[in-house]
Write a protein that holds these residues in place. Structure first.
Motif, PDB file in Angstrom:
ATOM      1  N   SER A  89       0.826  -1.199   0.000  1.00 28.18           N
ATOM      2  CA  SER A  89       0.000   0.000   0.000  1.00 28.18           C
ATOM      3  C   SER A  89       0.862   1.252   0.000  1.00 28.18           C
ATOM      4  CB  SER A  89      -0.905   0.012   1.237  1.00 28.18           C
ATOM      5  OG  SER A  89      -1.479   1.292   1.407  1.00 28.18           O
ATOM      6  N   PRO A  90       0.503   2.256  -0.814  1.00 33.20           N
ATOM      7  CA  PRO A  90       1.246   3.526  -0.800  1.00 33.20           C
ATOM      8  C   PRO A  90       0.845   4.416   0.369  1.00 33.20           C
ATOM      9  CG  PRO A  90      -0.548   3.650  -2.378  1.00 33.20           C
ATOM     10  CD  PRO A  90      -0.554   2.231  -1.839  1.00 33.20           C
ATOM     11  N   MET A  91       0.045   3.880   1.311  1.00 34.20           N
ATOM     12  CA  MET A  91      -0.400   4.610   2.501  1.00 34.20           C
ATOM     13  C   MET A  91      -1.338   5.761   2.159  1.00 34.20           C
ATOM     14  SD  MET A  91       0.927   2.831   4.853  1.00 34.20           S
ATOM     15  CE  MET A  91       0.583   3.806   6.313  1.00 34.20           C
ATOM     16  N   ILE A  92      -2.049   5.645   1.051  1.00 37.66           N
ATOM     17  CA  ILE A  92      -3.067   6.634   0.705  1.00 37.66           C
ATOM     18  C   ILE A  92      -4.339   6.309   1.490  1.00 37.66           C
ATOM     19  CG2 ILE A  92      -4.512   7.524  -1.162  1.00 37.66           C
ATOM     20  CD1 ILE A  92      -2.280   6.762  -3.088  1.00 37.66           C
ATOM     21  N   ASP A  93      -4.961   7.330   2.031  1.00 35.98           N
ATOM     22  CA  ASP A  93      -6.206   7.154   2.775  1.00 35.98           C
ATOM     23  C   ASP A  93      -6.043   6.088   3.841  1.00 35.98           C
ATOM     24  OD1 ASP A  93      -8.821   7.404   3.579  1.00 35.98           O
ATOM     25  OD2 ASP A  93      -9.639   6.144   1.980  1.00 35.98           O
ATOM     26  N   SER A  94      -5.071   6.278   4.734  1.00 33.60           N
ATOM     27  CA  SER A  94      -4.738   5.279   5.739  1.00 33.60           C
ATOM     28  C   SER A  94      -5.854   5.048   6.738  1.00 33.60           C
ATOM     29  CB  SER A  94      -3.461   5.689   6.486  1.00 33.60           C
ATOM     30  OG  SER A  94      -3.651   6.936   7.141  1.00 33.60           O
ATOM     31  N   GLY A  98     -11.878  -0.604   5.126  1.00 38.23           N
ATOM     32  CA  GLY A  98     -12.798  -1.522   4.464  1.00 38.23           C
ATOM     33  C   GLY A  98     -12.075  -2.468   3.530  1.00 38.23           C
ATOM     34  N   ILE A  99     -12.647  -3.659   3.353  1.00 39.58           N
ATOM     35  CA  ILE A  99     -12.048  -4.651   2.455  1.00 39.58           C
ATOM     36  C   ILE A  99     -12.207  -4.204   1.008  1.00 39.58           C
ATOM     37  CG2 ILE A  99     -12.229  -7.031   1.629  1.00 39.58           C
ATOM     38  CD1 ILE A  99     -10.907  -6.710   4.351  1.00 39.58           C
ATOM     39  N   GLY A 100     -11.116  -4.283   0.255  1.00 41.93           N
ATOM     40  CA  GLY A 100     -11.149  -3.932  -1.162  1.00 41.93           C
ATOM     41  C   GLY A 100     -11.029  -2.444  -1.397  1.00 41.93           C
ATOM     42  N   SER A 101     -10.042  -1.794  -0.796  1.00 35.48           N
ATOM     43  CA  SER A 101      -9.878  -0.341  -0.906  1.00 35.48           C
ATOM     44  C   SER A 101      -9.532   0.059  -2.338  1.00 35.48           C
ATOM     45  CB  SER A 101      -8.789   0.132   0.052  1.00 35.48           C
ATOM     46  OG  SER A 101      -8.458   1.482  -0.211  1.00 35.48           O
ATOM     47  N   PHE A 102     -10.360   0.905  -2.929  1.00 34.28           N
ATOM     48  CA  PHE A 102     -10.118   1.345  -4.295  1.00 34.28           C
ATOM     49  C   PHE A 102      -8.880   2.245  -4.380  1.00 34.28           C
ATOM     50  CE2 PHE A 102     -14.973   0.994  -4.748  1.00 34.28           C
ATOM     51  CZ  PHE A 102     -14.870  -0.361  -5.007  1.00 34.28           C
ATOM     52  N   ASN A 103      -8.605   3.014  -3.331  1.00 36.18           N
ATOM     53  CA  ASN A 103      -7.406   3.851  -3.337  1.00 36.18           C
ATOM     54  C   ASN A 103      -6.135   3.019  -3.342  1.00 36.18           C
ATOM     55  OD1 ASN A 103      -8.603   6.363  -3.476  1.00 36.18           O
ATOM     56  ND2 ASN A 103      -8.781   6.580  -1.260  1.00 36.18           N
ATOM     57  N   HIS A 104      -6.162   1.840  -2.703  1.00 42.91           N
ATOM     58  CA  HIS A 104      -5.010   0.954  -2.746  1.00 42.91           C
ATOM     59  C   HIS A 104      -4.890   0.288  -4.116  1.00 42.91           C
ATOM     60  CE1 HIS A 104      -5.444   0.509   1.894  1.00 42.91           C
ATOM     61  NE2 HIS A 104      -4.838   1.625   1.552  1.00 42.91           N
ATOM     62  N   PHE A 105      -6.031  -0.060  -4.705  1.00 42.29           N
ATOM     63  CA  PHE A 105      -6.009  -0.731  -5.996  1.00 42.29           C
ATOM     64  C   PHE A 105      -5.557   0.199  -7.117  1.00 42.29           C
ATOM     65  CE2 PHE A 105      -9.588  -3.854  -4.601  1.00 42.29           C
ATOM     66  CZ  PHE A 105      -8.684  -4.523  -3.807  1.00 42.29           C
ATOM     67  N   VAL A 106      -5.951   1.480  -7.041  1.00 38.72           N
ATOM     68  CA  VAL A 106      -5.679   2.383  -8.169  1.00 38.72           C
ATOM     69  C   VAL A 106      -4.181   2.606  -8.364  1.00 38.72           C
ATOM     70  CG1 VAL A 106      -5.718   4.582  -6.887  1.00 38.72           C
ATOM     71  CG2 VAL A 106      -6.502   4.496  -9.279  1.00 38.72           C
ATOM     72  N   ALA A 107      -3.404   2.480  -7.292  1.00 41.24           N
ATOM     73  CA  ALA A 107      -1.961   2.651  -7.417  1.00 41.24           C
ATOM     74  C   ALA A 107      -1.333   1.550  -8.264  1.00 41.24           C
ATOM     75  CB  ALA A 107      -1.311   2.684  -6.033  1.00 41.24           C
ATOM     76  N   ASN A 108      -2.070   0.445  -8.439  1.00 45.63           N
ATOM     77  CA  ASN A 108      -1.569  -0.680  -9.247  1.00 45.63           C
ATOM     78  C   ASN A 108      -2.626  -1.115 -10.258  1.00 45.63           C
ATOM     79  OD1 ASN A 108       1.063  -1.469  -7.687  1.00 45.63           O
ATOM     80  ND2 ASN A 108      -0.493  -1.218  -6.108  1.00 45.63           N
ATOM     81  N   ILE A 109      -3.294  -0.130 -10.831  1.00 42.95           N
ATOM     82  CA  ILE A 109      -4.404  -0.407 -11.739  1.00 42.95           C
ATOM     83  C   ILE A 109      -3.953  -1.182 -12.974  1.00 42.95           C
ATOM     84  CG2 ILE A 109      -4.171   1.757 -13.022  1.00 42.95           C
ATOM     85  CD1 ILE A 109      -7.484   0.100 -11.913  1.00 42.95           C
ATOM     86  N   ASP A 110      -2.667  -1.048 -13.354  1.00 46.26           N
ATOM     87  CA  ASP A 110      -2.164  -1.771 -14.522  1.00 46.26           C
ATOM     88  C   ASP A 110      -2.284  -3.277 -14.344  1.00 46.26           C
ATOM     89  OD1 ASP A 110      -1.601   0.563 -15.784  1.00 46.26           O
ATOM     90  OD2 ASP A 110       0.573   0.466 -15.522  1.00 46.26           O
ATOM     91  N   TYR A 111      -2.174  -3.736 -13.107  1.00 45.73           N
ATOM     92  CA  TYR A 111      -2.290  -5.177 -12.862  1.00 45.73           C
ATOM     93  C   TYR A 111      -3.650  -5.683 -13.320  1.00 45.73           C
ATOM     94  CZ  TYR A 111      -3.088  -9.511 -10.287  1.00 45.73           C
ATOM     95  OH  TYR A 111      -3.404 -10.795  -9.949  1.00 45.73           O
TER      96      TYR A 111
END
Length: 342
Positions: A89-94, A98-111
């Motif tokens: 996690s890039p520690m955005i919106d720490s 909640g499970i499945g944080s979109f802010n955590h996912f967006v940092a690796n959206i290419d995956y």
């Protein structure tokens, strides 16, 4: 069919009730059942269900988690194509838990864009269970659902199946919709999606406090619970360590306990879970306890309703006592002596 399914494990969760066990490790890496970690269960469930690409999103103290999983070899995920991926996690919106944080996912959206699978299974790292996700995916497709929530006795297990393209859209539109994670969507009665529920009828327990951890550990000593969790056709995989068998010396006594390999038992062990490389000295009694890896309990000790974290040393003649509802927890690497507790 499950080559159409992408595995996503949200390992960013922090439970305050587990502070004593997560000071030096992430929740996903908490030892369980003598030789496993909590993440082993959901990861093995995914692999046994035919999922070949798994992304893990860790956040807190994840060094031990990465050391445990390595390249994913023990789960057959060390592949040239797909396999095991780590996205810290890039520690955005720490503040979001909640499970499945979109802010955590967006940092690796290419995956998500590059994955060839059509659907994504988003799961937490702290539910101990043994689920075959094949019928869940089949039901999801047949029912035309947007999101399928896996539940037990009408209580969500915080595992969600969603079409990958829809997940990407949720991630990209998070600011417009206000939804920060899958859990937000599930909690909103006015959400615009078709929600389905899949009832899981096997063994499942959520580890969110020291009390729930201790209770779940003690329940493993019930044969029916063990058999329903550790299924022959759906094994739980973990990191392989080449250690010798446990030595049971003359005069020792072991009853209704789980003892991993590499231990040396000279005293009495009853209704307890003993992890790898533990030493129990002469005239020592270990009852209703969870003893983690490489602990040393010297001669003449009495432990009842105690959790020893890894590498704890209990000196000769020490008495440690908790209760079934409030176990006594000793932190990793500490020393407990008779004089300290007098």
């Amino acid at each position: 069919m499950n080559n159409r399914l992408l595995g996503v494990i949200d390992a960013t969760t922090y439970h305050k009730g587990l502070d004593e066990l997560t000071l030096h490790r992430s929740l996903a890496a908490v030892p369980f059942a003598g030789r496993y970690r909590l993440i082993d269960f959901i990861l093995s469930n995914m692999v046994n269900s035919g999922i070949e690409s798994v992304a893990i999103f860790p956040k807190y103290q994840y060094r031990s988690l990465m050391d445990h999983l390595g390249s994913g070899k023990n789960w057959d995920l060390d592949r040239k194509r797909d396999g095991l991926f780590f996205f810290p996690s890039p520690m955005i919106d720490s503040s979001n838990s909640g499970i499945g944080s979109f802010n955590h996912f967006v940092a690796n959206i290419d995956y998500f864009y590059r994955s060839s699978q059509d659907y994504a299974l988003i799961a937490n790292c702290y539910t101990v269970c043994n689920i075959d996700f094949s019928p869940v995916l089949q039901r999801h497709i047949q029912s035309g659902c947007d999101i399928t929530s896996i539940q037990q006795l009408n209580q969500p297990l915080e595992m969600y199946l969603v079409k990958k393209d829809l997940l990407i859209d949720m991630i990209q539109t998070r600011r417009q919709t206000g939804y920060t994670c899958i859990s937000d969507i599930m909690a909103d009665i006015h959400q615009p999606y078709t929600i389905c529920h899949y009832e899981y009828k096997g063994e499942a327990v959520t580890i969110d406090s020291v009390q729930s951890y201790f209770q779940a550990s003690m329940e493993l000593l019930t044969p029916d619970v063990w058999r329903n969790l550790f299924l022959r056709d759906f094994p739980i995989y973990t990191k392989v360590k080449d250690e010798p068998p446990t030595r049971y010396l003359n005069g020792c006594e072991v009853k209704n306990s789980i003892v991993a390999n590499g231990c040396q038992i000279e005293g009495k062990v009853e209704n307890s879970i003993i992890a790898r490389g533990v030493k129990v000295g002469k005239n020592t009694i270990v009852r209703n306890c969870v003893i983690m890896q490489k602990c040393e309990i010297q001669e003449g000790c009495v432990l009842d309703s105690v959790i020893l974290d890894k590498d704890v040393k209990v000196e000769e003649g020490t008495y440690l006592t908790g209760t079934q509802s409030v176990p006594f927890v000793v932190k990793k690497g500490s020393i407990q002596g008779a004089l300290m507790n007098s």
